[in-house]
Enzyme design. Structure first.
Site, PDB file in Angstrom:
ATOM      1  N   GLU A 190      32.276  64.027 -65.270  1.00  0.00           N
ATOM      2  CA  GLU A 190      31.992  63.110 -64.177  1.00  0.00           C
ATOM      3  C   GLU A 190      31.632  61.612 -64.761  1.00  0.00           C
ATOM      4  O   GLU A 190      31.147  61.551 -65.668  1.00  0.00           O
ATOM      5  CB  GLU A 190      30.827  63.567 -63.366  1.00  0.00           C
TER       6      GLU A 190
ATOM      7  N   ARG B  19      18.365  67.464 -48.861  1.00  0.00           N
ATOM      8  CA  ARG B  19      18.586  66.079 -49.115  1.00  0.00           C
ATOM      9  C   ARG B  19      19.039  65.778 -47.664  1.00  0.00           C
ATOM     10  O   ARG B  19      18.660  64.862 -46.989  1.00  0.00           O
ATOM     11  CB  ARG B  19      19.631  65.651 -50.112  1.00  0.00           C
TER      12      ARG B  19
ATOM     13  N   TYR C  50      32.871  67.347 -46.198  1.00  0.00           N
ATOM     14  CA  TYR C  50      33.484  68.390 -46.752  1.00  0.00           C
ATOM     15  C   TYR C  50      33.015  69.613 -45.775  1.00  0.00           C
ATOM     16  O   TYR C  50      32.043  69.832 -45.288  1.00  0.00           O
ATOM     17  CB  TYR C  50      32.427  68.612 -48.112  1.00  0.00           C
TER      18      TYR C  50
ATOM     19  N   ARG D 191      31.049  57.004 -51.342  1.00  0.00           N
ATOM     20  CA  ARG D 191      31.974  56.885 -52.549  1.00  0.00           C
ATOM     21  C   ARG D 191      31.397  55.694 -53.436  1.00  0.00           C
ATOM     22  O   ARG D 191      31.574  55.651 -54.522  1.00  0.00           O
ATOM     23  CB  ARG D 191      33.286  57.181 -52.516  1.00  0.00           C
TER      24      ARG D 191
ATOM     25  N   TYR E 178      22.393  73.442 -56.763  1.00  0.00           N
ATOM     26  CA  TYR E 178      23.154  72.184 -56.009  1.00  0.00           C
ATOM     27  C   TYR E 178      23.214  72.390 -54.476  1.00  0.00           C
ATOM     28  O   TYR E 178      22.783  71.394 -53.791  1.00  0.00           O
ATOM     29  CB  TYR E 178      24.336  71.843 -56.587  1.00  0.00           C
TER      30      TYR E 178
HETATM   31  C1  3EB Z   1      32.160  65.282 -55.674  1.00  0.00           C
HETATM   32  O1  3EB Z   1      32.821  64.097 -55.406  1.00  0.00           O
HETATM   33  C2  3EB Z   1      31.609  65.389 -57.070  1.00  0.00           C
HETATM   34  O2  3EB Z   1      25.876  65.304 -54.422  1.00  0.00           O
HETATM   35  O3  3EB Z   1      25.021  63.191 -54.639  1.00  0.00           O
HETATM   36  C3  3EB Z   1      29.540  63.233 -57.188  1.00  0.00           C
HETATM   37  C4  3EB Z   1      28.734  62.142 -56.717  1.00  0.00           C
HETATM   38  C5  3EB Z   1      29.167  64.537 -56.618  1.00  0.00           C
HETATM   39  C6  3EB Z   1      27.397  62.495 -55.713  1.00  0.00           C
HETATM   40  C7  3EB Z   1      26.073  64.237 -54.809  1.00  0.00           C
HETATM   41  C8  3EB Z   1      28.164  64.839 -55.944  1.00  0.00           C
HETATM   42  C9  3EB Z   1      27.180  63.945 -55.797  1.00  0.00           C
HETATM   43  O4  3EB Z   1      31.613  65.926 -54.735  1.00  0.00           O
HETATM   44  C10 3EB Z   1      30.115  65.614 -57.190  1.00  0.00           C
END
Ligand code: 3EB
Length: 335
Positions: free
Chosen positions: A327, A152, A206, A219, A145
């Site tokens: 999720e 990406r 992050y 989001r 990942y």
């Molecule tokens: C998070 O909130 C959970 O890498 O495209 C959620 C939605 C998550 C999209 C992505 C990852 C992705 O980090 C994981």
């Protein structure tokens, strides 16, 4: 009426890594009717375009609910670009593409996203669904990942420049079986609005403890659609700030995920429960790491989030952090 259609290329995704991505050719005669884009879960990755059906099959075990997700209808096939099979409807462009992941996942993600961004050039990207083989697996000590995220991010930065974060779509990235990475996108000509979760750090900010390149997604995306709105809520999980809440504990993760979904609904301006009073057709996908968690998750989610007329697909998938068990993503289509 006679329609000669053939889709080549996607059948050949398991070729050796050093061969070029097969071109996809769509031969089409006029007079074709409108169709829905179907995402069908349960079997090996393949795109199909038949007389009245088009879509993508993905190797994720289905646990319950619908077998096929159909969010968009009244689409017309729009050929292919950069190996993505395209569909259009007034101002909207949808596409699906596959990438062999036999090579390193970072290189596969970079190539898949270079192609995706070429196919959507000149448009706004609203939503991407990512399916990543062996998402928690390690290659040279580095989680797949995190490698996917790095490839990406590089493609976005190449295409959009240093401030690429402002243009990131809503997304989800979950595991799948097999050796083929897949992406499905929704793009359009109208600028969208993105809303973040007030209790989560934006994923694109992050800290490096979650990987050298932060995940490239927002989001949510909100865009006008007919007289109403279309709202894409990204994969939502048990994360506050940037930390996982209750690693490995399903019940507590469900509560945290539901809380994050309520926050996103409120931030999007549609109350606490995603317009449950009927102004949207509501689509949910619920990914569980363990099939055995299905009964408990169903009881809990039917008690608050889900309503009988929602379109729900329950899938078994590995999630992008090894400690996440659930999720949930939502797509709300204004009526
Ligand atoms: C998070 O909130 C959970 O890498 O495209 C959620 C939605 C998550 C999209 C992505 C990852 C992705 O980090 C994981």
């Amino acid at each position: 009426m006679f329609h000669a259609l053939s889709v080549g290329g996607f059948r050949d995704v398991c070729r050796p890594a050093n061969e070029r991505i097969p071109r996809m050719t769509v031969v089409e005669k006029a007079g074709r009717g409108a169709l829905s884009l179907e995402i069908e879960f349960g079997s090996a990755a393949a795109a199909y375009l038949e007389d009245s059906r088009a879509g993508l099959r993905l190797p994720l075990p289905r646990l319950g609910g619908e077998t096929t997700e159909r969010i968009f209808s009244s689409l017309r096939p729009a050929g292919e670009a950069a190996g993505f099979q395209l569909f259009s409807a007034d101002g909207w462009l949808l596409g699906c593409g596959l990438q062999p992941a036999t090579e390193a996942p970072e290189a596969a993600a970079l190539e898949l996203y270079r192609r995706l961004l070429r196919a959507t050039d000149g448009r706004w990207l609203y939503r991407v669904w990512n399916y990543v083989p062996d998402i928690n697996g390690l290659r040279d000590g580095f989680e797949n990942y995190r490698a996917f995220s790095a490839g990406r991010a590089q493609a976005f930065e190449e295409a959009f420049g240093a401030d690429y974060r402002r243009k990131l779509p809503a997304a989800s990235a979950v595991g799948c079986l097999g050796g083929t990475m897949a992406a499905i996108f929704v793009a359009g000509s109208q600028a969208p609005r993105h809303v973040e979760n007030p209790e989560q750090i934006s994923a694109y900010h992050y800290p490096p403890k979650h990987g050298p390149s932060p995940p490239s997604f927002s989001r949510s995306t909100i865009v006008a659609h007919g007289g109403g709105k279309l709202i894409f809520i990204s994969g939502t999980a048990a994360i506050k700030g940037h930390e996982t809440v209750a690693p490995g504990a399903l019940e507590a993760q469900l509560e945290c995920t539901l809380d994050n979904l309520r926050l996103m609904s409120r931030a999007a301006g549609i109350g606490e429960n995603f317009g449950a009073s009927g102004e949207f057709v509501r689509h949910f996908k619920i990914y569980l790491r363990r099939a055995g968690d299905l009964p408990a998750a169903m009881v809990r989610l039917k008690r608050s989030l889900l309503r009988p007329d929602d379109q729900v697909v329950w899938l078994q998938a590995d999630l992008c952090r090894a400690e996440l068990d659930v999720e949930i993503e939502a797509t709300l289509v204004g009526k």
